[in-house]
Design a protein around this motif. Structure first.
Motif, PDB file in Angstrom:
ATOM      1  N   ASN A 269      -3.365  -0.969  -7.850  1.00 60.86           N
ATOM      2  CA  ASN A 269      -4.021  -0.561  -6.594  1.00 60.86           C
ATOM      3  C   ASN A 269      -3.329  -1.105  -5.351  1.00 60.86           C
ATOM      4  O   ASN A 269      -3.982  -1.583  -4.431  1.00 60.86           O
ATOM      5  CB  ASN A 269      -5.493  -0.978  -6.598  1.00 60.86           C
ATOM      6  N   GLY A 270      -2.008  -1.056  -5.320  1.00 63.28           N
ATOM      7  CA  GLY A 270      -1.264  -1.480  -4.134  1.00 63.28           C
ATOM      8  C   GLY A 270      -1.041  -2.970  -4.018  1.00 63.28           C
ATOM      9  O   GLY A 270      -0.512  -3.442  -3.019  1.00 63.28           O
ATOM     10  N   VAL A 271      -1.411  -3.741  -5.049  1.00 64.16           N
ATOM     11  CA  VAL A 271      -1.241  -5.192  -5.011  1.00 64.16           C
ATOM     12  C   VAL A 271      -0.262  -5.608  -6.100  1.00 64.16           C
ATOM     13  O   VAL A 271      -0.489  -5.374  -7.290  1.00 64.16           O
ATOM     14  CB  VAL A 271      -2.579  -5.933  -5.194  1.00 64.16           C
ATOM     15  N   LEU A 272       0.845  -6.227  -5.685  1.00 65.44           N
ATOM     16  CA  LEU A 272       1.854  -6.745  -6.593  1.00 65.44           C
ATOM     17  C   LEU A 272       1.575  -8.220  -6.845  1.00 65.44           C
ATOM     18  O   LEU A 272       1.322  -8.978  -5.906  1.00 65.44           O
ATOM     19  CB  LEU A 272       3.247  -6.590  -5.977  1.00 65.44           C
TER      20      LEU A 272
ATOM     21  N   PRO B 110       0.814  -1.218   0.000  1.00 61.62           N
ATOM     22  CA  PRO B 110       0.000   0.000   0.000  1.00 61.62           C
ATOM     23  C   PRO B 110       0.846   1.266   0.000  1.00 61.62           C
ATOM     24  O   PRO B 110       1.856   1.350   0.685  1.00 61.62           O
ATOM     25  CB  PRO B 110      -0.820  -0.119   1.290  1.00 61.62           C
ATOM     26  N   GLY B 111       0.421   2.229  -0.818  1.00 59.37           N
ATOM     27  CA  GLY B 111       1.082   3.533  -0.843  1.00 59.37           C
ATOM     28  C   GLY B 111       2.355   3.602  -1.654  1.00 59.37           C
ATOM     29  O   GLY B 111       3.038   4.621  -1.641  1.00 59.37           O
ATOM     30  N   VAL B 112       2.704   2.540  -2.378  1.00 62.07           N
ATOM     31  CA  VAL B 112       3.945   2.511  -3.144  1.00 62.07           C
ATOM     32  C   VAL B 112       3.637   2.801  -4.609  1.00 62.07           C
ATOM     33  O   VAL B 112       2.669   2.296  -5.168  1.00 62.07           O
ATOM     34  CB  VAL B 112       4.635   1.127  -3.010  1.00 62.07           C
ATOM     35  N   GLU B 113       4.480   3.619  -5.240  1.00 62.03           N
ATOM     36  CA  GLU B 113       4.365   3.882  -6.676  1.00 62.03           C
ATOM     37  C   GLU B 113       5.043   2.741  -7.434  1.00 62.03           C
ATOM     38  O   GLU B 113       6.051   2.189  -6.991  1.00 62.03           O
ATOM     39  CB  GLU B 113       5.035   5.206  -7.036  1.00 62.03           C
ATOM     40  N   LYS B 114       4.502   2.422  -8.596  1.00 58.95           N
ATOM     41  CA  LYS B 114       5.029   1.330  -9.419  1.00 58.95           C
ATOM     42  C   LYS B 114       6.522   1.507  -9.717  1.00 58.95           C
ATOM     43  O   LYS B 114       7.293   0.545  -9.708  1.00 58.95           O
ATOM     44  CB  LYS B 114       4.232   1.260 -10.718  1.00 58.95           C
ATOM     45  N   ASP B 115       6.959   2.750  -9.963  1.00 58.65           N
ATOM     46  CA  ASP B 115       8.357   3.019 -10.295  1.00 58.65           C
ATOM     47  C   ASP B 115       9.311   2.780  -9.131  1.00 58.65           C
ATOM     48  O   ASP B 115      10.525   2.752  -9.329  1.00 58.65           O
ATOM     49  CB  ASP B 115       8.509   4.467 -10.776  1.00 58.65           C
TER      50      ASP B 115
END
Length: 133
Positions: A114-117, A66-71
């Motif tokens: 949406n915060g799910v890898l 949660p809260g992490v940008e893809k980059d």
């Protein structure tokens, strides 16, 4: 007349629920190696969820970030361990996830939504044919 605590009508039920919850939670994180440098408040741990699903055709790792940008997500795999490094302004995630079987890391496909890898691997060939010359 005072009742003894042992006579509470729901004590046995609560004890059984607590026993079942403890039993269920004891194996919940068996495939996750928590990095001792980072506590649960800094990354994966008690409030972050990692699922590993294995079929004959694939190994699928799903992690909440949660809260992490893809980059800001870095992934590495050596065939047996998936390393996830990610960060945001508030958190740093550094996790090593032991995979249930050896995978072909060159076939990995990852998505982040949406915060799910979600990372999907094909299993590695367990043996190869050896031809005689």
């Amino acid at each position: 007349m005072r009742r003894d605590d042992r006579d509470e009508p729901f004590d046995d039920l609560f004890r059984e629920i607590e026993r079942m919850m403890n039993e269920m939670m004891n194996g919940a994180d068996r495939n996750v190696d928590f990095d001792s440098q980072h506590g649960a408040e800094n990354g994966f741990g008690m409030d972050t969820h990692v699922d590993i699903h294995e079929t004959d055709d694939e190994v699928r790792v799903i992690a909440d970030l949660p809260g992490v940008e893809k980059d800001h997500i870095e992934l590495e795999c050596d065939g047996t361990v998936l390393t996830i490094s990610a960060g945001s302004d508030r958190r740093q995630y550094d996790e090593r996830v032991s995979l249930p079987t050896r995978v072909n890391e060159h076939t990995a496909a990852a998505t982040y939504n949406n915060g799910v890898l979600e990372v999907v691997f094909e299993p590695a060939e367990q043996s190869s044919d050896i031809s005689l010359e």
